[in-house]
Design a protein around this motif. Structure first.
Motif, PDB file in Angstrom:
ATOM      1  N   THR A  34       9.197  -0.388   1.563  1.00 14.36           N
ATOM      2  CA  THR A  34       9.916  -0.909   0.391  1.00 14.36           C
ATOM      3  C   THR A  34      10.453   0.233  -0.472  1.00 14.36           C
ATOM      4  OG1 THR A  34       7.944  -1.060  -0.953  1.00 14.36           O
ATOM      5  CG2 THR A  34       8.485  -2.995   0.336  1.00 14.36           C
ATOM      6  N   GLN A  35       9.753   1.360  -0.495  1.00 11.84           N
ATOM      7  CA  GLN A  35      10.258   2.544  -1.202  1.00 11.84           C
ATOM      8  C   GLN A  35       9.874   3.774  -0.408  1.00 11.84           C
ATOM      9  OE1 GLN A  35       8.768   2.823  -5.270  1.00 11.84           O
ATOM     10  NE2 GLN A  35       9.041   0.629  -5.536  1.00 11.84           N
ATOM     11  N   ALA A  36      10.704   4.824  -0.524  1.00 10.56           N
ATOM     12  CA  ALA A  36      10.356   6.102   0.110  1.00 10.56           C
ATOM     13  C   ALA A  36      10.904   7.222  -0.745  1.00 10.56           C
ATOM     14  CB  ALA A  36      10.936   6.177   1.513  1.00 10.56           C
ATOM     15  N   ALA A  66       6.685  10.081   0.717  1.00  8.83           N
ATOM     16  CA  ALA A  66       5.691   9.155   0.167  1.00  8.83           C
ATOM     17  C   ALA A  66       6.280   7.751   0.295  1.00  8.83           C
ATOM     18  CB  ALA A  66       5.439   9.497  -1.295  1.00  8.83           C
ATOM     19  N   PHE A  67       5.533   6.857   0.894  1.00  8.01           N
ATOM     20  CA  PHE A  67       6.042   5.520   1.172  1.00  8.01           C
ATOM     21  C   PHE A  67       5.265   4.474   0.377  1.00  8.01           C
ATOM     22  CE2 PHE A  67       6.915   8.025   4.947  1.00  8.01           C
ATOM     23  CZ  PHE A  67       8.215   7.652   5.275  1.00  8.01           C
ATOM     24  N   LEU A  68       5.994   3.429  -0.012  1.00  6.29           N
ATOM     25  CA  LEU A  68       5.344   2.212  -0.493  1.00  6.29           C
ATOM     26  C   LEU A  68       5.669   1.155   0.563  1.00  6.29           C
ATOM     27  CD1 LEU A  68       3.728   0.823  -2.755  1.00  6.29           C
ATOM     28  CD2 LEU A  68       5.916   0.153  -3.762  1.00  6.29           C
ATOM     29  N   ILE A  69       4.636   0.587   1.130  1.00  3.30           N
ATOM     30  CA  ILE A  69       4.809  -0.257   2.311  1.00  3.30           C
ATOM     31  C   ILE A  69       4.230  -1.648   2.042  1.00  3.30           C
ATOM     32  CG2 ILE A  69       4.213  -0.477   4.780  1.00  3.30           C
ATOM     33  CD1 ILE A  69       4.008   2.616   4.805  1.00  3.30           C
ATOM     34  N   ALA A  70       4.957  -2.654   2.472  1.00  6.10           N
ATOM     35  CA  ALA A  70       4.471  -4.032   2.329  1.00  6.10           C
ATOM     36  C   ALA A  70       3.984  -4.522   3.678  1.00  6.10           C
ATOM     37  CB  ALA A  70       5.605  -4.925   1.830  1.00  6.10           C
ATOM     38  N   ARG A  71       2.875  -5.237   3.656  1.00  6.83           N
ATOM     39  CA  ARG A  71       2.389  -5.791   4.919  1.00  6.83           C
ATOM     40  C   ARG A  71       3.359  -6.858   5.404  1.00  6.83           C
ATOM     41  NH1 ARG A  71      -2.406  -3.544   5.621  1.00  6.83           N
ATOM     42  NH2 ARG A  71      -3.539  -3.051   3.717  1.00  6.83           N
ATOM     43  N   GLY A  72       3.698  -6.785   6.687  1.00 14.06           N
ATOM     44  CA  GLY A  72       4.608  -7.769   7.258  1.00 14.06           C
ATOM     45  C   GLY A  72       3.885  -8.543   8.338  1.00 14.06           C
ATOM     46  N   ARG A  73       4.539  -9.555   8.842  1.00 13.60           N
ATOM     47  CA  ARG A  73       3.877 -10.372   9.869  1.00 13.60           C
ATOM     48  C   ARG A  73       3.691  -9.605  11.180  1.00 13.60           C
ATOM     49  NH1 ARG A  73       5.328 -16.292  11.401  1.00 13.60           N
ATOM     50  NH2 ARG A  73       7.455 -15.636  10.945  1.00 13.60           N
ATOM     51  N   HIS A  74       4.760  -8.915  11.592  1.00 10.34           N
ATOM     52  CA  HIS A  74       4.670  -8.144  12.837  1.00 10.34           C
ATOM     53  C   HIS A  74       4.573  -6.657  12.544  1.00 10.34           C
ATOM     54  CE1 HIS A  74       5.341 -11.831  14.911  1.00 10.34           C
ATOM     55  NE2 HIS A  74       6.457 -12.033  14.238  1.00 10.34           N
ATOM     56  N   LEU A  75       5.547  -6.196  11.778  1.00 13.02           N
ATOM     57  CA  LEU A  75       5.555  -4.780  11.400  1.00 13.02           C
ATOM     58  C   LEU A  75       5.514  -4.706   9.886  1.00 13.02           C
ATOM     59  CD1 LEU A  75       8.459  -3.395  13.610  1.00 13.02           C
ATOM     60  CD2 LEU A  75       6.134  -2.507  13.602  1.00 13.02           C
ATOM     61  N   TYR A  97       0.842  -1.205   0.000  1.00 14.72           N
ATOM     62  CA  TYR A  97       0.000   0.000   0.000  1.00 14.72           C
ATOM     63  C   TYR A  97       0.874   1.252   0.000  1.00 14.72           C
ATOM     64  CZ  TYR A  97       0.686  -0.157   5.118  1.00 14.72           C
ATOM     65  OH  TYR A  97       1.219  -0.211   6.382  1.00 14.72           O
ATOM     66  N   ASN A  98       0.279   2.353  -0.485  1.00 16.53           N
ATOM     67  CA  ASN A  98       0.961   3.657  -0.508  1.00 16.53           C
ATOM     68  C   ASN A  98       0.483   4.483   0.663  1.00 16.53           C
ATOM     69  OD1 ASN A  98       2.448   3.863  -3.110  1.00 16.53           O
ATOM     70  ND2 ASN A  98       0.421   3.304  -3.883  1.00 16.53           N
ATOM     71  N   SER A  99       1.388   5.258   1.211  1.00 13.06           N
ATOM     72  CA  SER A  99       0.951   6.223   2.215  1.00 13.06           C
ATOM     73  C   SER A  99       1.969   7.343   2.292  1.00 13.06           C
ATOM     74  CB  SER A  99       0.825   5.567   3.590  1.00 13.06           C
ATOM     75  OG  SER A  99       0.405   6.531   4.540  1.00 13.06           O
ATOM     76  N   GLU A 100       1.497   8.571   2.433  1.00 12.90           N
ATOM     77  CA  GLU A 100       2.442   9.614   2.785  1.00 12.90           C
ATOM     78  C   GLU A 100       2.526   9.623   4.303  1.00 12.90           C
ATOM     79  OE1 GLU A 100       1.077  13.778   2.414  1.00 12.90           O
ATOM     80  OE2 GLU A 100      -0.816  12.963   1.718  1.00 12.90           O
ATOM     81  N   GLY A 101       3.612  10.134   4.826  1.00 10.99           N
ATOM     82  CA  GLY A 101       3.747  10.157   6.284  1.00 10.99           C
ATOM     83  C   GLY A 101       4.893  11.051   6.706  1.00 10.99           C
TER      84      GLY A 101
END
Ligand SMILES: [Zn+2]
Length: 263
Positions: free
Chosen positions: A76-78, A63-72, A9-13
């Motif tokens: 993957t990109q910023a 702007a972040f591209l984030i992969a769902r992980g098991r714990h956190l 998923y994408n998210s800015e932060g």
């Protein structure tokens, strides 16, 4: 089974806090418009030449591209959107910006989106970066953040008798969350005196934007008074926030213990 589950998923932060973990990783506490506070891991970011490193600095808006992980979840990109380079050259401004970040971090919870609070946080960093007068800006930020998170202090009616507050010196009760009129002052023995001037400034800040706040000139004495009024109020809210989860945890443990006892 899970093949259809969206893994990215994408998210800015905005990076509010970060902790080093393992040999080269870092956990980031981000504040995001759609997910509220989000903790993610940025792997290998402390290795020389990491392509993420420059984009996940403290106070960076990226702007972040984030992969769902098991714990956190895993960054993957910023890509930096605002680096706030001017802000970083001035220790006092960094101090104010870190205070704003700490306040957002401590007053908000994970997975609770508060887009206006995100926009406010971003706006305060942009203004600090541009050289706006920091102290009045931060007081305005505190009042708006409190409002967005449901802790708007009551400045127009007495928190005890609910009569409209008159234009004269009053009292401020951190415990009761607003102005106490002189006849109700006994309702909170720790209520502080509130000058008419400080009351006017607080009301103005509560009703107006950050850019309006920048136009106010704050005398040092008034600045100290505002800080001395707002900080105990914020401290009480933070204590309540901090006690709430531990109290819930206690209830859960207790209920588990009771169930364990059952035959
Ligand atoms: Zn009253």
């Amino acid at each position: 089974m899970n093949t259809n589950r969206q893994r990215l998923y994408n998210s800015e932060g905005i990076v509010m806090r970060r902790w080093d973990v393992g040999e080269s990783d870092r956990i980031l506490a981000l504040y995001t418009p759609e997910r509220g506070k989000l903790r993610v891991i940025s792997k290998g970011v402390r290795r020389p030449g990491s392509r993420l490193a420059g984009h996940v600095e403290l106070l960076c808006h990226s702007a972040f591209l984030i992969a769902r992980g098991r714990h956190l979840d895993i960054v993957t990109q910023a890509q930096t959107l605002h680096a706030f380079a001017n802000l970083r050259q001035n220790l006092e401004r960094i101090g104010w910006a870190c205070y704003a970040a700490e306040l957002v971090d401590r007053m908000t919870v994970e997975e609770a989106a508060t887009e206006p609070a995100f926009r406010l946080f971003l706006a305060v960093l942009e203004r600090l970066d541009r050289g706006a007068p920091p102290e009045i800006l931060i007081r305005s930020f505190e009042l708006h953040l409190l409002g967005y998170l449901g802790y708007r202090p009551q400045l127009f009616r007495c928190v005890s008798c609910e009569q409209e507050v008159q234009a004269r010196p009053q009292f401020f009760s951190a415990l009761l969350g607003g102005v106490l009129c002189p006849s109700c002052r006994g309702a909170d023995p720790q209520a502080q005196s509130l000058s008419l001037e400080a009351l006017k400034i607080l009301r103005y800040l509560q009703r107006n934007s950050l850019s309006d706040a920048e136009r106010l000139r704050l005398e040092p004495q008034r600045g100290r008074e505002l800080e001395a009024l707002l900080h105990p109020y914020i401290r009480i809210i933070l204590e309540q926030e901090m006690n709430a989860p531990s109290f819930l945890g206690l209830l859960r443990r207790e209920s588990a213990r009771q169930k364990g006892k059952a035959p």
